[in-house]
Design a protein around this motif. Structure first.
Motif, PDB file in Angstrom:
ATOM      1  N   PRO A 259       0.709  -1.102   0.066  1.00 18.97           N
ATOM      2  CA  PRO A 259      -0.004  -0.011   0.078  1.00 18.97           C
ATOM      3  C   PRO A 259       0.910   1.205   0.035  1.00 18.97           C
ATOM      4  O   PRO A 259       1.820   1.366   0.587  1.00 18.97           O
ATOM      5  CB  PRO A 259      -0.858  -0.096   1.106  1.00 18.97           C
ATOM      6  CG  PRO A 259      -0.786  -1.572   1.489  1.00 18.97           C
ATOM      7  CD  PRO A 259       0.300  -2.188   1.117  1.00 18.97           C
ATOM      8  N   TYR A 260       0.589   2.142  -0.828  1.00 16.53           N
ATOM      9  CA  TYR A 260       1.024   3.606  -1.145  1.00 16.53           C
ATOM     10  C   TYR A 260       2.443   3.580  -1.642  1.00 16.53           C
ATOM     11  O   TYR A 260       3.074   4.269  -1.980  1.00 16.53           O
ATOM     12  CB  TYR A 260       0.998   4.226   0.298  1.00 16.53           C
ATOM     13  CG  TYR A 260      -0.273   4.288   0.808  1.00 16.53           C
ATOM     14  CD1 TYR A 260      -1.349   5.209   0.388  1.00 16.53           C
ATOM     15  CD2 TYR A 260      -0.248   3.811   2.014  1.00 16.53           C
ATOM     16  CE1 TYR A 260      -2.520   5.133   1.045  1.00 16.53           C
ATOM     17  CE2 TYR A 260      -1.736   3.707   2.780  1.00 16.53           C
ATOM     18  CZ  TYR A 260      -2.645   4.204   2.141  1.00 16.53           C
ATOM     19  OH  TYR A 260      -3.875   4.447   2.722  1.00 16.53           O
ATOM     20  N   VAL A 318       3.730  -7.366   3.953  1.00 18.25           N
ATOM     21  CA  VAL A 318       5.117  -7.615   4.693  1.00 18.25           C
ATOM     22  C   VAL A 318       5.217  -9.210   4.627  1.00 18.25           C
ATOM     23  O   VAL A 318       6.424  -9.675   4.410  1.00 18.25           O
ATOM     24  CB  VAL A 318       5.097  -7.087   6.171  1.00 18.25           C
ATOM     25  CG1 VAL A 318       6.391  -7.513   6.818  1.00 18.25           C
ATOM     26  CG2 VAL A 318       5.178  -5.787   6.234  1.00 18.25           C
ATOM     27  N   ALA A 319       3.902  -9.698   4.968  1.00 12.77           N
ATOM     28  CA  ALA A 319       4.218 -11.333   4.695  1.00 12.77           C
ATOM     29  C   ALA A 319       4.696 -11.767   3.263  1.00 12.77           C
ATOM     30  O   ALA A 319       5.295 -12.754   3.067  1.00 12.77           O
ATOM     31  CB  ALA A 319       3.037 -11.927   5.093  1.00 12.77           C
ATOM     32  N   VAL A 320       4.020 -11.108   2.371  1.00  9.75           N
ATOM     33  CA  VAL A 320       4.497 -11.669   1.049  1.00  9.75           C
ATOM     34  C   VAL A 320       6.143 -11.375   0.758  1.00  9.75           C
ATOM     35  O   VAL A 320       6.465 -12.032   0.338  1.00  9.75           O
ATOM     36  CB  VAL A 320       3.662 -10.691   0.102  1.00  9.75           C
ATOM     37  CG1 VAL A 320       3.935 -10.923  -1.502  1.00  9.75           C
ATOM     38  CG2 VAL A 320       2.214 -10.909   0.213  1.00  9.75           C
ATOM     39  N   ILE A 321       6.338 -10.086   1.256  1.00  4.57           N
ATOM     40  CA  ILE A 321       7.805  -9.666   0.973  1.00  4.57           C
ATOM     41  C   ILE A 321       8.768 -10.924   1.695  1.00  4.57           C
ATOM     42  O   ILE A 321       9.807 -11.348   1.096  1.00  4.57           O
ATOM     43  CB  ILE A 321       8.147  -8.428   1.337  1.00  4.57           C
ATOM     44  CG1 ILE A 321       7.354  -7.453   0.419  1.00  4.57           C
ATOM     45  CG2 ILE A 321       9.632  -8.133   1.211  1.00  4.57           C
ATOM     46  CD1 ILE A 321       7.445  -5.837   1.016  1.00  4.57           C
ATOM     47  N   PHE A 322       8.403 -10.966   3.040  1.00  6.10           N
ATOM     48  CA  PHE A 322       9.282 -12.177   3.578  1.00  6.10           C
ATOM     49  C   PHE A 322       9.227 -13.436   3.170  1.00  6.10           C
ATOM     50  O   PHE A 322      10.126 -14.233   2.774  1.00  6.10           O
ATOM     51  CB  PHE A 322       8.808 -11.907   5.158  1.00  6.10           C
ATOM     52  CG  PHE A 322       9.504 -12.995   6.076  1.00  6.10           C
ATOM     53  CD1 PHE A 322      10.724 -12.763   6.535  1.00  6.10           C
ATOM     54  CD2 PHE A 322       8.637 -14.205   6.403  1.00  6.10           C
ATOM     55  CE1 PHE A 322      11.424 -13.727   7.372  1.00  6.10           C
ATOM     56  CE2 PHE A 322       9.365 -15.552   7.095  1.00  6.10           C
ATOM     57  CZ  PHE A 322      10.850 -14.981   7.566  1.00  6.10           C
ATOM     58  N   ALA A 323       8.056 -14.008   2.697  1.00  7.26           N
ATOM     59  CA  ALA A 323       7.830 -15.189   2.193  1.00  7.26           C
ATOM     60  C   ALA A 323       8.675 -15.516   0.962  1.00  7.26           C
ATOM     61  O   ALA A 323       9.297 -16.360   0.790  1.00  7.26           O
ATOM     62  CB  ALA A 323       6.318 -15.276   1.888  1.00  7.26           C
ATOM     63  N   VAL A 324       8.559 -14.396   0.073  1.00  5.39           N
ATOM     64  CA  VAL A 324       9.499 -14.537  -1.464  1.00  5.39           C
ATOM     65  C   VAL A 324      10.687 -14.529  -1.000  1.00  5.39           C
ATOM     66  O   VAL A 324      11.609 -15.417  -1.552  1.00  5.39           O
ATOM     67  CB  VAL A 324       8.792 -13.350  -2.167  1.00  5.39           C
ATOM     68  CG1 VAL A 324       9.795 -13.364  -3.436  1.00  5.39           C
ATOM     69  CG2 VAL A 324       7.454 -13.562  -2.605  1.00  5.39           C
ATOM     70  N   LEU A 340       4.237 -17.908  -1.918  1.00 10.24           N
ATOM     71  CA  LEU A 340       2.812 -17.450  -1.748  1.00 10.24           C
ATOM     72  C   LEU A 340       1.971 -18.732  -1.216  1.00 10.24           C
ATOM     73  O   LEU A 340       1.112 -18.361  -0.402  1.00 10.24           O
ATOM     74  CB  LEU A 340       2.473 -16.861  -2.941  1.00 10.24           C
ATOM     75  CG  LEU A 340       3.078 -15.482  -3.374  1.00 10.24           C
ATOM     76  CD1 LEU A 340       2.581 -14.794  -4.526  1.00 10.24           C
ATOM     77  CD2 LEU A 340       3.064 -14.556  -2.162  1.00 10.24           C
ATOM     78  N   PRO A 341       1.743 -20.055  -2.013  1.00 11.42           N
ATOM     79  CA  PRO A 341       0.930 -20.728  -1.310  1.00 11.42           C
ATOM     80  C   PRO A 341       1.495 -21.173   0.236  1.00 11.42           C
ATOM     81  O   PRO A 341       0.434 -21.450   0.782  1.00 11.42           O
ATOM     82  CB  PRO A 341       1.429 -22.130  -2.454  1.00 11.42           C
ATOM     83  CG  PRO A 341       1.714 -21.262  -3.664  1.00 11.42           C
ATOM     84  CD  PRO A 341       2.424 -20.257  -3.125  1.00 11.42           C
ATOM     85  N   VAL A 342       2.503 -21.384   0.321  1.00 15.23           N
ATOM     86  CA  VAL A 342       3.056 -21.774   1.666  1.00 15.23           C
ATOM     87  C   VAL A 342       2.581 -20.549   2.714  1.00 15.23           C
ATOM     88  O   VAL A 342       2.158 -20.799   3.883  1.00 15.23           O
ATOM     89  CB  VAL A 342       4.665 -22.059   1.952  1.00 15.23           C
ATOM     90  CG1 VAL A 342       5.071 -22.175   3.519  1.00 15.23           C
ATOM     91  CG2 VAL A 342       4.801 -23.125   1.098  1.00 15.23           C
ATOM     92  N   ALA A 343       2.865 -19.362   2.287  1.00 12.73           N
ATOM     93  CA  ALA A 343       2.441 -18.323   3.319  1.00 12.73           C
ATOM     94  C   ALA A 343       0.858 -18.224   3.667  1.00 12.73           C
ATOM     95  O   ALA A 343       0.149 -17.847   4.487  1.00 12.73           O
ATOM     96  CB  ALA A 343       2.660 -16.833   2.336  1.00 12.73           C
TER      97      ALA A 343
END
Length: 396
Positions: A259-260, A318-324, A340-343
């Motif tokens: 966001p933003y 934040v979860a997406v960035i950390f997961a990738v 992404l599937p695991v997250a």
């Protein structure tokens, strides 16, 4: 410490069973790590099959057979990918060439306009610490080194028959695997569901459905919003006359899942590009650039996100960035595909664990219920007899 009714042998058996599942999980992770190059096209094909399965099911509900629906969806996906490559690759190549040719203008604007403006308002002598000529020379030298490294790498790949064959096999396998995953997706799901223990099928089905919704809210929803915003920004900036508008618009759209950040990055880059391009303060161009991003944000807030993503709970940025990043660090490109599937599954499991915790005695505390008797007087409800037997009647 064992609870009432559980023998030490039962506790040991339960510990050994948990240890067995833990070892199996670690072995599965080790196999994924070892087979990452082989599994990559399979995982990518499975993701594409999962993305296309809802459209296949919709076509089936309208009376088409599964094979015809799969052929239509597969053809549509192939056509869209081909058009994207044919349109975007030459366009981005021209944009990058334009950016490289205008780098001296950006350097002059930075040295003659931006730095003196900042120095006049902060009192800092930035030119002493920032030597633009040295910085440009450093970038040029490392650019050449990167080009030399890339040439060496591609030369090695072209000489390495095994690596080249593996790369070609993966490219050829991807559409074949995608087609089979599309055709047999419902069968695979049914077979996995048949392996779930029957006393856990309700809970597992609920968690799987929520995981699918969370992942769909991001990949099918947020990804489409990103593409739409990238197209809006790129077309709008190109129409207002910004030479590198397409490149800036695509970058702003692709990072808009935070966001933003996408809009802010796009505005900063577009304003700098407009100032350098006009060699001064062109209010008309700046107002048009601001209008493009304002329209894009309004469309995202009131049209794109409500209609495409909806009110489903997606993955936090934040979860997406950390997961990738974590997936790429642990398992390379395969880890980035699985991130992404695991997250999504982890997000659902954490919510489920939070629900169970809030329902447990550890959270609510063990309280003795207070009940009212027939006369309305309060009293403490007697604790249940642990043996389940009726109490002995008192002697008269």
């Amino acid at each position: 410490m064992s609870t009432a009714g559980e023998s030490p042998e039962f506790e040991i058996a339960r510990f050994l069973r948990q240890l067995k599942w833990t070892l199996l999980g670690l072995m599965a992770l080790w196999l994924v790590w070892m087979l990452a190059p082989v599994l990559t096209p399979f995982v990518f094909g499975a993701l594409l099959g999962w993305l296309g399965d809802p459209l296949v099911d919709r076509l089936e509900r309208r009376g088409r057979s599964r094979n015809v629906a799969v052929a239509l969806v597969f053809g549509l996906m192939t056509l869209l990918l081909t058009l994207a490559l044919l349109i975007l690759v030459p366009l981005l190549e021209r944009q990058v060439k334009t950016l490289i040719s205008t780098l001296p203008q950006y350097r002059d604007w930075f040295v003659e306009t931006a730095l003196p403006w900042v120095e006049a308002r902060t009192g800092l002598d930035l030119l002493v610490w920032l030597d633009p000529d040295r910085l440009v020379d450093w970038i040029r030298d490392h650019w050449r080194q990167a080009g030399g490294f890339a040439a060496t790498l591609f030369g090695y790949l072209s000489r390495s028959g095994f690596a080249m064959v593996a790369w070609v096999v993966n490219v050829v396998l991807l559409p074949i695997l995608t087609f089979y995953f599309l055709r047999d997706w419902d069968v695979l799901v049914a077979r996995v569901a048949a392996l779930v223990p029957r006393d856990h099928i309700v809970t597992v089905s609920r968690l799987a459905r929520e995981s699918n919704d969370v992942l769909a809210a991001f990949m099918r929803g947020q990804f489409l919003v990103m593409l739409a915003l990238g197209a809006i920004y790129a077309i709008g900036l190109q129409l207002v006359g910004l030479k590198v508008g397409v490149l800036i618009g695509i970058v702003a759209g692709l990072i808009s899942f935070i966001p933003y950040l996408g809009a802010t990055t796009g505005v900063v880059l577009a304003v700098v590009a407009a100032l350098v391009q006009s060699q001064g303060l062109d209010l008309k161009l700046l107002i048009l650039v601001g209008a493009v991003f304002t329209i894009g944000q309004l469309l995202e807030s009131y049209v794109l996100t409500p209609r495409i993503v909806g009110d489903k709970i997606g993955l936090h940025p934040v979860a997406v960035i950390f997961a990738v990043m974590a997936g790429g660090q642990l398992f390379g490109f395969l880890g980035m595909l699985l991130a992404l599937p695991v997250a999504a599954v982890a997000n659902v499991l954490l919510r489920y664990a939070s629900e169970r915790y809030r329902e447990s005695d550890l959270y609510t505390g063990e309280q003795v219920p207070i009940v009212l008797d027939a006369t309305g007087h309060a009293g403490i409800e007697p604790a249940p007899i642990p043996t389940g037997e009726a109490p002995e009647p008192e002697a008269p």
